[in-house]
Design an enzyme around this catalytic site. Sequence first.
Site, short mmCIF file in Angstrom:
data_model
loop_
_atom_site.label_atom_id
_atom_site.label_comp_id
_atom_site.label_asym_id
_atom_site.label_seq_id
_atom_site.Cartn_x
_atom_site.Cartn_y
_atom_site.Cartn_z
CB ALA A 1 6.46 48.58 20.33
CB SER A 2 10.03 46.48 17.94
OG SER A 2 11.30 46.35 17.71
N GLY A 3 8.89 45.60 15.65
CA GLY A 3 8.41 44.83 14.54
C GLY A 3 7.19 45.01 14.18
#
Length: 553
Positions: free
Chosen positions: A368-370
């Site tokens: 997730a995200s980065g």
Amino acid sequence: MRNFLLGLMAGVTLAVVASFSAGYYWLRRAERSPAVPARATLVLRISGNVPEKQPFELVWPGNPATALTTFGVWDSLRKAAADGRIEALVVQPEGVSAGWATLAEIRDSILAFGKSGKPVTAFLSGPSARDYYLASAAGRITMPPGDVLNLKGLRAELLYARGALDKLGITPEFEAIGKYKDGADALTRRAMSAETREVMNEILDQRFADLVGAIAAGRSKTAEQVRALIDEGPFLAEDAVGKGLVDATAYRDEALPPAEAGRRVMAADYQRVPALSLRLSGPQRIAYLTAEGDIFRSAIPGVTDEILEPDAFGKLVREIAEDTRIRAVVLRIDSPGGDAIASDEMLRELKLLAKKKPLVVSMADVAASGGYALAMAGVRIVAYRQTITGSIGVFFGKLNLTGLYGKLGIEKQILARGRFSAIDSDARALTPEERAKLRRSLEQVYGTFVRQVAEGRKRPVAEIEPLAEGRVWLGSQAQANGLVDSLGGISLALSVAKKEAGIADAAQVEIEVYPRRPGIREVLEKRPWELVWSRAMPAPLLWKRLPYGIEVR
């Protein structure tokens, strides 16, 4: 007297060298492939968390390795299925805390082993829902009489501390891009937002449905029957037998006949059996690169091996890129993200690698995200139904401790040079001008993130923006929205990598695991202080990270 001291020093030196050499010999000997007797039973014990990356363990005869990675479980069971010396499998999950995607991989591996025709049994002790989920892949399940099967459904608990912070005089000041990017809500809110409630309910619904479906398939029941049974839980062992959830009660020593005790092989030891010895390895090589942990710009003292940082990761990526023997790469991601700049640096290294050889992404529990940003280097992305992914967003903030300082009688005075030099000070609130500057920086990073995803998924930015907003998706939802390509695990990712590299799907390949398991030589080669201390971590400014750890119990 002088000769005596010299002789004493020489004797001590020789003794130390001899002890070191003997210890090194025994440690190296313990790392060798274990002996596997005929008609052996493989015992798969799973407890606690199951990491993606192999940790360092001191291994010597009598004290074998105990850590099994997700890949280690998959590899051990595929080898055991083809090993004529292994005739049965006993699964012993106890206190498992691994994520649901990891559990799905292990369960699928147990089912794949069962297709070899060899019997699979499970022994449970104080089983949780996670333990039982794994056991449901076995043909027969036993547990001790009087024990409790703690199968009663799933729940999610989110903690909000704003009320406590107000009493302490602490003011959280955070900015985020995306209405779902609720990373700071635990500090800024007293209860969950409507957006968080929406996402968490969807996650619970999907996970509960998958749990019910797995139990129904394993115990030859309908989903409706399983849901009704779960509403009656927890169960005493005898009741679990009566309800058809468990086959019989038995004590631990009865679960595996005493006569077979000498022919038991622990999966933690068996993982060192070379695949080549079972004709499960060929001349073509595929790299299996693990990217596990929070992303930081630099190493952190004491926890270097538990994070992702650009220098060490980039070195591995370049090593793989330069190895002409490696035909393709499977990037295994298990990361909630972290520092935005560090994520971008690692993504660049992966894109350079992808220009030289096919790179396929396999998502574990969290990408997730980065962590999701890293997946944008892949030609194909494979995720589990339960993988937490997406969260395309960014946030930043600080805690203003002025009120707390006042309560404690502390006066913190600031002397500053530079218009924004105190923007991250804990001794005063953000000014409107500082907040606006921060907001502009966040919007710039967010825009770059969305464009990276659009480029990686080969879609217009306008199609990605509605899927961003910091929204967390399960793998099944991400596939429906085009954020991942396929649903599956390690086997599927390797199959896709073969196809991308022009290798026949039926062909056996040698799998090179990165980072390699650290042995005694690697540890001894490190300078002593590097085992305890590494470079200090600079304070990151902007974060591309999953807002919180999602724990479904």
